[in-house]
Design a protein around this motif. Structure first.
Motif, PDB file in Angstrom:
ATOM      1  N   GLY A  34      56.925  49.665  32.151  1.00  0.00           N
ATOM      2  CA  GLY A  34      55.424  49.651  31.921  1.00  0.00           C
ATOM      3  C   GLY A  34      55.321  48.236  31.308  1.00  0.00           C
ATOM      4  O   GLY A  34      54.100  47.591  31.281  1.00  0.00           O
ATOM      5  N   THR A  37      53.646  45.711  33.819  1.00  0.00           N
ATOM      6  CA  THR A  37      52.279  46.039  33.918  1.00  0.00           C
ATOM      7  C   THR A  37      51.631  45.484  32.846  1.00  0.00           C
ATOM      8  O   THR A  37      50.610  44.616  33.253  1.00  0.00           O
ATOM      9  CB  THR A  37      52.009  47.680  33.698  1.00  0.00           C
ATOM     10  N   LEU A  38      51.994  45.333  31.912  1.00  0.00           N
ATOM     11  CA  LEU A  38      51.171  44.455  30.502  1.00  0.00           C
ATOM     12  C   LEU A  38      51.525  43.198  30.549  1.00  0.00           C
ATOM     13  O   LEU A  38      50.339  42.412  30.423  1.00  0.00           O
ATOM     14  CB  LEU A  38      51.566  45.336  29.301  1.00  0.00           C
ATOM     15  N   ARG A 105      44.178  51.838  26.100  1.00  0.00           N
ATOM     16  CA  ARG A 105      44.280  51.875  27.407  1.00  0.00           C
ATOM     17  C   ARG A 105      43.063  51.836  27.972  1.00  0.00           C
ATOM     18  O   ARG A 105      42.804  50.871  28.950  1.00  0.00           O
ATOM     19  CB  ARG A 105      45.132  53.061  28.291  1.00  0.00           C
ATOM     20  N   MET A 151      49.834  48.044  22.670  1.00  0.00           N
ATOM     21  CA  MET A 151      50.464  48.931  23.712  1.00  0.00           C
ATOM     22  C   MET A 151      51.924  48.539  24.364  1.00  0.00           C
ATOM     23  O   MET A 151      52.721  49.172  24.289  1.00  0.00           O
ATOM     24  CB  MET A 151      49.486  48.981  24.811  1.00  0.00           C
ATOM     25  N   LEU A 155      55.332  51.199  23.753  1.00  0.00           N
ATOM     26  CA  LEU A 155      56.556  51.261  25.007  1.00  0.00           C
ATOM     27  C   LEU A 155      57.744  51.690  24.318  1.00  0.00           C
ATOM     28  O   LEU A 155      58.672  52.052  24.962  1.00  0.00           O
ATOM     29  CB  LEU A 155      56.570  50.210  25.726  1.00  0.00           C
ATOM     30  N   TYR A 212      46.802  46.308  36.928  1.00  0.00           N
ATOM     31  CA  TYR A 212      47.028  46.976  35.824  1.00  0.00           C
ATOM     32  C   TYR A 212      46.644  48.536  36.164  1.00  0.00           C
ATOM     33  O   TYR A 212      47.468  49.400  35.617  1.00  0.00           O
ATOM     34  CB  TYR A 212      45.792  46.814  34.652  1.00  0.00           C
ATOM     35  N   ALA A 216      49.572  51.501  36.051  1.00  0.00           N
ATOM     36  CA  ALA A 216      49.461  52.412  34.817  1.00  0.00           C
ATOM     37  C   ALA A 216      50.266  53.757  34.901  1.00  0.00           C
ATOM     38  O   ALA A 216      50.498  54.183  33.779  1.00  0.00           O
ATOM     39  CB  ALA A 216      47.979  53.008  35.031  1.00  0.00           C
ATOM     40  N   HIS A 218      53.343  53.646  35.199  1.00  0.00           N
ATOM     41  CA  HIS A 218      54.723  53.219  34.424  1.00  0.00           C
ATOM     42  C   HIS A 218      54.475  53.228  32.786  1.00  0.00           C
ATOM     43  O   HIS A 218      55.142  53.121  32.245  1.00  0.00           O
ATOM     44  CB  HIS A 218      54.913  51.878  34.888  1.00  0.00           C
ATOM     45  N   LEU A 219      53.165  53.547  32.201  1.00  0.00           N
ATOM     46  CA  LEU A 219      52.816  53.542  30.916  1.00  0.00           C
ATOM     47  C   LEU A 219      52.884  54.813  30.134  1.00  0.00           C
ATOM     48  O   LEU A 219      53.102  54.864  28.987  1.00  0.00           O
ATOM     49  CB  LEU A 219      51.336  52.853  30.722  1.00  0.00           C
TER      50      LEU A 219
END
Length: 511
Positions: A34, A37-38, A105, A151, A155, A212, A216, A218-219
């Motif tokens: 994740g 992604t961020l 999110r 966020m 993780l 994103y 998502a 993967h979050l």
């Protein structure tokens, strides 16, 4: 034949807020998937923000014949200061909205959409679309910026040793966007069309939103609303009513002050002055309340006093540092020889220098602090703060020399600005990472959020003052303008250096 029962699966890892963390079949440089992604979401958001910011004051001060708004420097700098200050101020309600209502999110997603709309609004001609775009970007950034950082922390499970390194990787994504954006958007904005540059910033934010949403999965549950989000605590209703009452009273007070002629909110300059007074009054009120009615013991009050000193150092630092996008950007356009082998380099290109230096030097500083720490010689937080201010002041001494060399309109080498940005990067690496960490360690546990809000206020105040200082670019001799900034920052750094020992005593063992 009896088969052996398989062992039950291990319970899912959970973040500190109870969110289920995603499993990691394929990591991102040894970190949760994740993080990628961020990382890319923030990279594209910073690409859009810093690309537009590099063009902002140049666009406002360019004549109508050049496609700009034709604002004078004083008005343009006031708007610039209000805009950059508002980005920090809206982070406070942005975090609150996410915590209590929609979750981090959704706040990041909604904020990104609003940011993109803001850039696309600025891509349209007309002053109304310009102001609407700024308002939308401020609103969206207030939702996205604090929550995407939260966020990243979510993780990692409690005690995960990779957390600090994860934030370092995330910070690299920020500076990739900071470094690339002024070059790409600067070229397009200055050589093709200002509005095309603003439009490309919106496209960049859309790219960030696409990946994103695609990433998502993967979050895991990180950033989703928790059961307590949106649930009022027993005192939540009364607290909300108190906040609403204070807001109404504040608006009424400002309206009365405007009617009596005590403030002028009908112009950009007057509004900047009014907001500056509000931030100062709010900061004094928060510190005053904490000291007198915050229920703090003697040690906590001493530590709060140190936070107050850091607050002063912080807004002085950012008032100087944020000249990069205003007065130093104007210096690059008007007084810097930007011709390279017959090609005129856009002035905004020089806005990428700081980001490049951060990428190169941040690992060096991290290694240096660790090495000094092992030898028992790492500077304390107040010492790093003072060093940051001194480095900033040294950068403006370089600009004094550059201004003297540019006397009479003579254009000077861009290396003056490069050297200034190098010294400012040294200062940023000494002061900026230390600030947030030290405040969280010094603040009383029950008031950490409040003190973080105060820290955002110091940055907002610094940005507002930066705009007012830059407004003197055309009315004050540049050696005097940059000399005054150098004097204030060097004196502040010197005073702080002289106070290192007593401040360390007040910190009570916190470094």
């Amino acid at each position: 034949m009896q088969t052996q029962a398989s062992p039950p699966p291990p319970p899912p890892a959970r973040a500190e807020d109870g969110a289920v963390l995603p499993r990691e079949p394929h990591g991102f440089f040894g970190h949760p998937r994740g993080l990628s992604t961020l990382f890319f979401t923030e990279m594209w958001e910073r690409f859009s923000y810093y690309g537009m910011k590099a063009l902002l004051i140049l666009f406002m001060t360019a004549s109508a014949a050049q496609g700009g708004l034709g604002f004078d420097t004083n008005k343009a700098s006031a708007i610039y200061g209000l805009y950059t200050a508002a980005v920090y101020l809206t982070a406070l309600p942005g975090g609150w909205i996410a915590d209590r209502f929609i979750g981090q999110r959704h706040a990041v997603l909604v904020g990104g959409i609003i940011i993109a709309l803001g850039h696309f609004s600025m891509a349209l001609p007309g002053v109304a679309f310009f102001y609407l775009g700024l308002l939308l970007i401020v609103t969206g950034t207030g939702l996205l910026k604090p929550n995407i950082s939260a966020m990243v922390g979510g993780l990692y499970a409690p005690g995960d040793a990779r957390r600090d390194a994860g934030f370092s990787i995330f910070y690299m994504g920020i500076n990739i966007g900071v470094s690339v954006a002024p070059i790409v958007l600067g070229y397009l904005g200055e050589n093709v069309s200002w509005h095309a540059g603003f439009g490309l910033a919106g496209v960049g934010m859309v790219f960030g939103l696409i990946q994103y949403v695609a990433g998502a999965r993967h979050l895991g549950d990180v950033g989703r609303p928790t059961p307590r989000a949106g649930e009022a605590s027993p005192s939540g209703g009364s607290g909300g009513m108190v906040a609403l009452g204070l807001g109404v009273a504040g608006v009424a007070l400002l309206g009365g002050a405007q009617a009596l002629g005590l403030v002028d909110m009908t112009s950009a300059v007057g509004l900047a002055h009014t907001v500056l007074l509000i931030i100062v009054a709010l900061s004094v009120a928060v510190f005053g309340y904490s000291f007198t009615a915050g229920g703090l013991d003697a040690q906590e009050k001493r530590r709060l006093g140190v936070i107050g000193v850091f607050f002063l150092g912080s807004f002085i630092f950012w008032a100087g540092f944020e000249q990069a996008g205003s007065s130093l950007n104007l210096f690059a356009r008007s007084l810097t020889d930007r011709e390279v082998f017959g090609w005129l380099m856009p002035a905004s290109f020089l806005q990428s220098v700081n980001g490049v230096f951060i990428i190169v030097l941040a690992p060096v500083f991290a290694w240096l602090w660790v090495r000094l720490s092992r030898r028992g010689r790492e500077p304390s937080s107040p010492a790093k703060f003072s060093l940051g201010l001194v480095m900033l002041g040294a950068g403006f001494l370089v600009m004094v020399a550059a201004s003297l060399a540019a006397a009479g309109g003579q254009q000077v080498s861009p290396m003056w600005l490069v050297l200034t940005y190098l010294l400012h990067t040294f200062g940023e690496l000494c002061l900026s990472p230390v600030g947030l960490s030290t405040v969280t360690k010094l603040a009383p546990p029950r008031a950490v959020g409040q003190m973080m809000g105060v820290w955002f206020l110091s940055m907002a105040l610094g940005n507002l003052i930066a705009g007012r200082v830059a407004g003197q670019f055309e009315s004050m001799p540049l050696p005097q303008l940059f000399g005054q900034v150098a004097l204030v920052t060097l004196v502040a750094g010197g005073v702080l250096a002289a106070c290192v020992k007593p401040l360390r005593g007040m910190m009570g063992g916190v470094r």
